[in-house]
Structures are given as C-alpha cells and as structure tokens.
Design an enzyme around this catalytic site. Structure first.
Site, short mmCIF file in Angstrom:
data_model
loop_
_atom_site.label_atom_id
_atom_site.label_comp_id
_atom_site.label_asym_id
_atom_site.label_seq_id
_atom_site.Cartn_x
_atom_site.Cartn_y
_atom_site.Cartn_z
N ARG A 41 0.81 -1.21 0.00
CA ARG A 41 0.00 0.00 0.00
C ARG A 41 0.85 1.27 0.00
O ARG A 41 0.40 2.31 -0.44
CB ARG A 41 -0.92 -0.01 1.22
N ASP A 151 -13.89 10.86 11.97
CA ASP A 151 -13.01 9.86 11.38
C ASP A 151 -11.68 10.53 11.12
O ASP A 151 -11.59 11.76 11.11
CB ASP A 151 -13.60 9.29 10.09
C1 SAM Z 1 -14.26 -0.32 9.56
S1 SAM Z 1 -14.63 1.37 9.80
C2 SAM Z 1 -15.94 1.28 10.96
C3 SAM Z 1 -17.13 2.10 10.57
C4 SAM Z 1 -18.32 2.01 11.48
N1 SAM Z 1 -17.99 2.38 12.84
C5 SAM Z 1 -18.92 0.63 11.44
O1 SAM Z 1 -18.78 -0.13 12.39
O2 SAM Z 1 -19.54 0.30 10.45
C6 SAM Z 1 -13.24 1.94 10.74
C7 SAM Z 1 -12.99 3.43 10.62
O3 SAM Z 1 -12.14 3.85 11.67
C8 SAM Z 1 -11.35 4.90 11.20
N2 SAM Z 1 -10.18 5.11 12.06
C9 SAM Z 1 -9.09 4.33 12.17
N3 SAM Z 1 -8.20 4.87 13.03
C10 SAM Z 1 -8.76 6.02 13.47
C11 SAM Z 1 -8.32 7.02 14.37
N4 SAM Z 1 -7.13 6.95 15.00
N5 SAM Z 1 -9.14 8.06 14.60
C12 SAM Z 1 -10.35 8.15 13.98
N6 SAM Z 1 -10.80 7.22 13.12
C13 SAM Z 1 -10.01 6.17 12.86
C14 SAM Z 1 -11.01 4.47 9.80
O4 SAM Z 1 -10.64 5.56 8.97
C15 SAM Z 1 -12.30 3.81 9.34
O5 SAM Z 1 -13.09 4.68 8.59
#
Ligand code: SAM
Lengths: 281, 684
Positions: A41, A151
C-alpha cells in the site's frame, strides 16, 4: 503494483520503523505478518515523493516539513473503511428500545437532550443510522439531538457529508426506512435533510487528545470495528478518552466480538435484553 | 487450608469458591491431594477443570500424576474428566509414557484413550506398541492407533501404516491413509489406485497422490478436479501442487501439459476453488490455472487480483500465459472496474515482448485518458516499462498519449513523466522532439523537466538551465532536480550554486541535492555555508532545516575534507535531522579528532542521531569508540541496539565480542538477535 513485482524492497527493519510511526500517529497496528500489506500500500508513495528507499521514506515521515500531509496520505491507504447502514441490528435494537428510553427518562435541566458520538464513523452510515433510530423512537425533539461523527480519513468524511450512498450501504436496510429517510439521487440514495441536520462530521484522530477535546460530553458512544485495528496501548488510550467524554451513566457500544477485557475496568457491564453494553458508572 | 476443608469447598455450589479452593491444595502434598485435583478435573465449570489440569500437570512427581490420570481414563461416568485426563497426560509428556504403555498392555482402562494420550505426547517409544495395535481385533482401536501414529510424526511407523491400508474395514484404512498423509509418506500409486474408487477413501487417497511422486497418477488427479465432492476436488488441487513441487522439471512440464489439455469441467473445478475460504487452497488453484494457461479462466484469475492474499500468485499465473494472455485481457479490460483494470495494466509489462503488441499498447495509450486516475496512472507506468524493456511498437499513439496525460497532474502526470523518461532512454529522439516542440513552459513544464532528467542527455542542459531562471518556482525546482541526472560542468555548478540563493525553499533544497548528486567539489564552500545556517540577522546563510539538511548531505557526498568543520559543528545540533546527517557524514569522512563529537551523538535525544553516531563510531578503531558502541547494545530502543550490533560487525577485539554474546543472552527482539548473530559470525 503487485507483490513480487514491488520494485523497491522493504526490509523488516524499515517495516517496523514505519509501522511504529503509523501506530503512534493513529493507533492502527500492523503485526509482522502483515508487512506485505504495508509494503504494497505504501510502495506508490516512494515514486510520488521521488524517494528511493523505504529508509528515505522513514526519514521523510520523521523530519520532512510536509510530513503531516504524508501521514494523512498513509491513513487513506491503510484504513479499512467498510461500513453500512443498520450494521449489527441486535445492538441497534438495544439502543432504540432500551438505552434511548432510559436516557429520555433522566431529569435534565433544560429538558430532554441527547448527544451521541459515532467514533470512527467512516462514510457516515453509522451516524445516520443513529439519527434515524432516534427519530423512529419519537423520544426526542430533533433540534435537541446532536450526533457527532468523526473519522481520521478525509476521504470518507467527504462522502459522509455528501450523504449519498450506493447499493452496498443498504445491504441490511429495511425498504421502509429507505423510503422514509432517503431520496433518490445521482449515484444512489441521499439521506434526507432532516436527518442530515442532526449529524455533524469532523476530522478527529481518536488518539489525539487535542482533537477529541473539541467534542462535548456525550450520552452514548458508538465505536464499532475501529479499535480492532489498534494495538492494546492505543485501545487503552482511546477507551480512556471515551470514559472522559461520557456523562455518568453514559453508554459505550463496541462492535460484536469487541470487549474491554484487559483494557479498562472503569466501565460496568450492563445486561440489556438485546445486548451486553458498557456503561460509565 | 486443610484437605478436608478443600474437599468441602470443592462441593460448593459456587463456581468461584471451587476455583479458589484449588489454590489451597498443597502442591507437594499427599496422594490424597492429587486425587482431589484429578477429581476436580471433572467439574462442571471449565474454569475449574482448567485450573485443576494445570495443577495436576505441575505436580512435582510427574509419574505419580500420570498414574492418577490414567486411573481417571477408566471412568466412564464423567466424560469431561476423561477428556481432561487425556489433555493433562499430553502435558505431563514423556514421564507418562512407560505407564501408558503398561496400561495399553494390561487393558484395564480404556485402551483407546491410552492411545489418544500417546498420540498427543508424541514419544518415539510408542511407535512399536501402537504399530502392533494396528492389528488389534477391535476396529476402533486400530483406527485410534493409526491416528495416534499420524500425530506422533515418526517415519518408522510408515511400513505398519502401509500394511494397515490392506485391512478389512474402511475406518482403519481411512485412519491409516490420513496418518500417512500427515507424515507426508510416499505410498506407491498402485496401492493408492484401488482406494480412489472407494468413496470414503477417495479424498485421502487423492491427497496421498501428492506425495506419491508418480506421474502415472496424473489422469486420475486431473479427473478429480471435476469431482462432484468438493473435498475430493480440493484434495486434487493440493496434491497436484505438491506433486509439481517434488518432481523434476520434465515431469512438472508434463503436469502443466496435462492441465493445459484438461477437460472444461476440471477447469471449472479449479475456478470454483478460487473462491475457497482457505487462502492456501486459493493460492494452489491459482498456481494450477497458471500452468493450465487456458484463456477462458482469465476472468476468474483477474478477480483474484483484488485479494491481497492471492494477488501475487494470480499475477504470476496470468504472466505464465505469456502472449496467450494478451488478446483475452485486452477484450476483458473494458468490462472491469477501475481498480481491477489498474491491476491488469500493472502486470502487462511482465508479458515481455507480447506486451509490445500494437493493439495492447494502443489500449494502454487510450487508458492514460481513463476518467479514473488509478488505471490511467497504471497504464502510463505499463507503457514506460514496456518501452524501456522491449520498445514500443511504431506509431505515435503511446508517446502522444503519455504527453497528453502530463496535463492531468497528480499521480497520472507523475507516472506519465516517469514513463516518458524511461522510454526516452531508449527512443530519445522521439521523446525529445515532442519536448523541444513544446518547450519547458506552461503547466506541464515541471513534468517535462523530469522527462529530460530521466533521459540523462548532456545536450538538454541548456534547456534546463533556462528553466532554472523561470518565474515559476515549481519549474525551477524541477529543473534543479533534473540537472542532477545530466552530469556536471562548470556552468551547471555555477548556476546551481547561485540557486542556493533562490527565494523558494524547495528550489534551494533541490539545488543542494543536485550539487551533491553531481559531486560538484567547487560547490563545497557554498554548501558548507548553507549547512551551518545563518549566524547573523539578515545574513546570507540558510536557516531552513530542509535546505541545511540537503546541503549537509551534499557535502558528505562530495567528500571534501574542507566540509569537516561544518559537519562537526552540526553533529551536536538539537535538530535530529541535521545531527543525524552530520554524524553519518562524519562516519564517512571524519578523523580520530571527531570522536568526542560522535560520543556526544550517542546521547542525542533523537534516535536517528543516536543510530548515526553508533554507526560512525563503529568505523573507528579506538577501544573507547568500541566500548561506547557496546554500551549502545543496551539502549532501550530496538533499532538503536540493532544499529549498534551492525556497527560492531567489523570489530575483532575480545571485549566487543563478549559484549555481543552477553547481549544475545538477554536480547528478546528478533531483528536485533539476527544482527548480533551476524556480527558474531562475521568475525568467527
Ligand atoms: C471499519 S470502519 C468502521 C465504521 C463504522 N464504525 C462501522 O462499524 O460500520 C473503521 C474506521 O475507523 C477509522 N479510524 C481508524 N483509526 C482512526 C483514528 N485513529 N481516529 C479516527 N478514526 C479512525 C477508519 O478511517 C475507518 O473509517
């Protein structure tokens, strides 16, 4: 670019240095056996920055005045943003039928209010789902409801603000909700304005305390399928933040198969009819 | 706690109380205590059972524990306890083996469970008795013995297991076959062939063909790819891949021919396996499809490119198609989504000369105008690689397409510029004509500079020196970058030195980098001044860390001893970026006088500086330098310890050697251990 075809190799040492920086920045952690993922990536970044090796890239991340932008670029490449409306229905039932009435029944100066935080909201489906459930419950005046979605990824926030979703986002959505809360729009369905009015989005990194300080106290936090990508230390940190942001009696809802075991003892486990959730005593 | 108290507590209704009671059992106590623990292994709560098992296995006299556990095997009433006893015997291990072998002879307790326990322990002494049990009158026992022999992992068991393949009942034969597969034993095809017809044995027999190493079995194996049972199909996939890996290249070519000629149903079976949940199976199936080289399977293989866990094998498989892949892929591309199109474009250059087919290159040229940036950039990269490796087909299409793509900015333009540069190294005139006709002005000018830089022709210096005076800072920077690839001459050095006074930081940094890359000795004094930074208000020295860092690095590359004072001055700078470069360069150019500075570097706040100091000290012969590096072996950061170990690789003295060995004793980090081991080996 394809593995095996990756022109610039990444040594284990380079991998660990870079993965530790990613971890320190956003909590996401890649175990050693996921080196190939990070390698693949990030490989295009070398060409984009005119760098020759991943050691140079590590230096760039350490010292370059533009490194902040590069971390954002990394986030777009390493996060998993998969999400959809009405994910994990049993938990949402618990939220609508048990948690909301309990909060509505609390005496509050200035009347009923509700503040919910969707932490790691990705493209916003979870935050809008919460808004729809609150409307469905009929327990709160829409103007008294504030839902915050955050996010770390700019790209998904853009989508969240737009509020237009394609088929995949509706894989678990009742036809009834689709008709009531969405309208057709180019590229799919758009969340109706009265729902959007309840939700605000912002770019906040969950492990950056300054960013989180911008949020008010909240009644409920949804943080589902986010901490699973973190290492234990960062999880602890995020959970500590959640604790400080919740009102007393506030709820923390994690994804199914996620728990606070070994992370925090500051919450109590609360056995609802539909689900087990955590509550700040 | 008294034993009686424990006994009572163990009767409590409260799980927590029973769990806690176990802690009160004296660990070196009497047999009675052991009996209590064994008893508790049958508790209804798994937590209590687990605790009991761990206490029994920690019993100070393992033979005694084993004897108690074997008795528990005989109890039919409590199945949980029996299972826990088998598990516990496995944990007691070797000391339990003689007792278990006795029990097998005597047969008072369940011999099947005794055999299971022997299988878990995996001790060679059990091979004989278990082999004998393969001929027992009781079919269940025979099967258990076969299974246990499989777990034992001992090749001595192979003849007895093979003999058991001829046994009357299917259960024993299946268990024996599975055990042989587990051992990876080679059973001759003529023995396996009849088993293939037996539905119960078919899957295991197919798997065994993978170890048989007999090309005669190929028709059977290929046919099984179309089997109705998924288990059989998957066994055939695994077996074919295992066979391919073990045979000579002629035989593996034979396998590939068979696959190429396989009936459609067999290929369908392979494609179905591409969707398996098991990554290993998906990978094997992809590899087989690569050997089959059948165009109709390309769409299915394409889909596999999406999955990071199979992408590499899928790509290898498609590349194995060679020119056969060119046309079908071309037909396929328009239907694919942008991500997949991009992945396909990336792999096209690996088709070698087949990739330079005019139609394919036209497709790529058009794709550089794809609405989506990913496939457009991928197409550009592909054209660059093809152009560089085998040359593009005649006709203006590809180069003109890339030229157009420079106007798209971002990753597409970068990719197009790199591609034109790569093509220009082979077909300079074609590329140069276009660039010269356009000139370096306008929005694509910076990209054109990159193209010229990659072509690396001295005759383009004039054009680039002009661009270095342009009003656009972006173009000036690009020109400076490009000049670094065109070789030095006084006029270039002079212009680049003057560019160190540019008002744009990025131009100044680029000029410093270019001077370093060109090894321009005449620029050393100017670079040293820039590196040292401004000493007075409004002075002409540079205060921007990136520029100073670039200048420092350039000085090191030029290698002029006149740069030493600047390097020494900066080695202790609070800025980690500057200090680390200065220390690195001192390691290369410095003299014994620098050692105090290097020692100070080891105490820098920034780990990059500490590592640079350790590496630099590693190049010094003095005992104090080595002692300091040895000390760094105990640094809290793994990367510093590793750098220290690497730095000691060339030290031959006893003290360093001892320090490395001592560190190896306690070092837990794998990468550091590797570095230490290597350092020790180099001097061995
Ligand atoms: C798999 S999604 C989950 C979305 C939703 N909460 C759900 O369960 O359907 C995980 C999200 O967490 C975000 N994320 C990861 N690390 C993060 C951080 N340190 N602060 C804020 N968001 C973060 C990612 O960008 C991603 O969009």
């Amino acid at each position: 670019m394809l593995p095996g075809e990756l022109e610039v190799p990444m040594s284990m040492e380079e991998f660990r240095l870079i993965r530790d920086l990613i971890n320190a920045y956003c909590g996401i952690f890649f175990a050693d056996d996921l080196k190939f993922v990070v390698h693949r990536r990030l490989a295009p970044r070398l060409a984009a920055l005119c760098l020759e090796t991943f050691a140079d890239y590590h230096r760039h991340l350490r010292y370059d005045p533009g490194r902040r932008a590069e971390y954002e670029e990394i986030v777009e490449r390493v996060t998993t943003n998969e999400t959809y409306f009405f994910r994990e229905a049993y938990q949402l039932d618990a939220f609508r039928d048990e948690i909301l009435p309990e909060i509505a029944a609390r005496p509050r100066p200035g009347g009923r209010r509700l503040t919910v935080w969707s932490a790691g909201c990705a493209s916003g489906e979870e935050a809008y789902t919460v808004a729809i459930l609150v409307l469905e419950s009929g327990l709160f005046q829409p103007a008294q409801v504030h839902i915050f979605g955050n996010d770390i990824s700019r790209r998904v926030l853009q989508l969240a603000r737009k509020g237009i979703y394609g088929r995949a986002s509706f894989r678990q959505t009742d036809e009834r909700y689709l008709r009531r809360y969405f309208r057709e729009a180019p590229g799919g369905y758009q969340v109706r304005d009265e729902v959007r009015a309840m939700v605000s989005f912002g770019q906040i990194n969950l492990i950056d305390l300054d960013g989180v300080a911008l949020l008010p106290e909240v009644d409920v936090i949804f943080c589902r399928n986010v901490l699973i990508y973190f290492d234990a230390e960062s999880r602890k940190r995020a959970v500590g933040t959640f604790h400080s942001k919740l009102v007393h009696g506030g709820y923390l809802l994690l994804g199914h198969s996620e728990s606070l075991m070994n992370l925090s003892t500051a919450f109590e486990l609360c056995h609802l009819k539909n689900d087990l959730v955590y509550r700040k005593p | 706690m008294e034993l009686d108290e424990v006994r009572r507590a163990l009767q409590s209704d409260d799980e927590e109380a029973r769990h806690a009671a176990l802690a009160g059992v004296p660990a070196d106590g009497a047999l009675e205590a052991l009996q209590l623990l064994v008893e508790a292994m049958g508790d209804e709560s798994w937590r209590v059972r687990k605790e009991a098992v761990s206490r029994v296995t920690a019993w100070p006299r393992p033979e005694e524990a084993a004897a108690g556990l074997i008795v528990a095997l005989g109890e039919d009433s409590n199945i949980a306890r029996r299972n826990a006893a088998v598990e516990a015997l496995g944990l007691v291990g070797r000391p339990a083996v003689p007792l278990l072998l006795d029990a097998l002879q005597v047969g008072v307790v369940s011999r099947k469970l005794v055999i299971d326990a022997l299988g878990v322990i995996g001790d060679a002494r059990a091979v004989g008795p278990l082999s004998a049990a393969l001929r027992d009158a009781d079919a269940n026992l025979r099967a258990a013995a076969a299974e246990a022999l499989g777990h034992l992992g001992r090749r001595e068991a192979v003849p007895a297991l093979q003999a058991a393949l001829a046994a009357g009942d299917l259960l024993t034969r299946l268990a024996a076959l599975e055990a042989l597969n587990r051992l990876g034993a080679s059973v001759p095809y003529h023995i396996l062939a009849p088993l293939l017809g037996e539905p119960v044995l078919r899957r295991a027999a197919l798997e065994a063909l993978g170890f048989a190493g007999d090309a005669g079995a190929l028709p059977d194996m290929i046919a099984a790819l179309a089997d109705r049972s998924r288990g059989a199909r998957e066994a055939a996939v695994t077996a074919l891949q295992a066979l391919h890996a073990m045979v000579s290249s002629e035989v593996s070519a034979l396998i590939e021919d068979h696959l190429h000629a396989a009936p459609a149903a067999a290929l369908d079976g392979l494609c179905a396996t591409l969707a398996s949940d098991s990554r290993a199976l998906r990978r094997s199936a992809a590899a087989l499809l690569g050997w089959a080289r059948r165009a109709e399977t390309l769409p299915a293989l394409c889909q596999l490119l999406r999955d990071e866990g199979t992408q590499d094998v899928a790509a290898d498989a498609m590349v194995a198609f060679g020119e056969r892949a060119a046309e079908p892929l071309q037909a396929l591309c328009p239907e694919l989504d942008p991500d997949l199109r991009a992945l396909i474009f990336e792999l096209l250059p690996r088709l070698g000369t087949a990739a330079a087919a005019p139609q394919l290159c036209e497709l790529l040229a058009r794709a550089t105008a794809d609405d989506e940036p990913e496939p457009a950039a991928a197409a550009a990269r592909a054209l660059g690689l093809i152009g560089q490796a085998v040359g593009l087909p005649r006709g203006p299409g590809p180069v003109a397409g890339l030229f157009q793509a420079l106007g798209r900015e971002g990753q597409v333009a970068s990719a197009a510029a790199a591609a034109l540069g790569a093509i220009g190294a082979r077909a300079y005139d074609e590329v140069h004509t276009l660039v010269a006709a356009h000139g370096l002005g306008g929005p694509i000018g910076p990209y054109l500079c990159r193209v010229l830089g990659a072509c690396g022709r001295a005759e383009d210096r004039r054009l680039l020196l002009g661009a270095l005076r342009d009003e656009s800072a972006v173009l000036r920077r690009a020109a400076a970058d490009a000049l670094s690839g065109l070789g030095g001459e006084p006029a270039v050095t002079e212009a680049l030195v003057f560019a160190l006074s540019d008002e744009s930081i990025s131009v100044r940094a680029a000029a410093a980098r270019a001077l370093g890359a060109l090894g321009a000795a005449a620029a050393a004094p100017a670079l040293a001044a820039v590196a040292l930074g401004s000493s007075h208000e409004g002075g002409d020295r540079d205060d921007e860390p990136p520029v100073r860092a670039a200048a420092l690095r350039a000085l090191g590359l030029i290698g002029d001893p006149a740069a030493l004072p600047a390097l020494r001055a900066l080695a202790t700078n609070a800025d980690g970026a500057l200090a680390s470069i200065a220390l690195e360069m001192l390691g290369r150019l410095g003299t014994a006088d620098d050692e105090p500075v290097l020692h100070a570097g080891l105490r820098h706040d920034d780990t990059e500086a500490v590592k640079a100091a350790a590496r630099a000290l590693g190049t010094r012969a003095s005992a104090t330098a080595r002692a300091a590096v040895c000390e760094a072996l105990g640094h809290p950061r793994w990367d510093v310890r590793r750098a220290a170990a690497e730095a000691l690789a060339s030290s031959t003295d006893a003290a360093s050697r001892a320090a490395l060995r001592a560190r190896l004793e306690v070092e837990a980090d794998e990468l550091v251990r590797q570095a230490i081991t290597q350092a020790l080996a180099q001097r061995g």
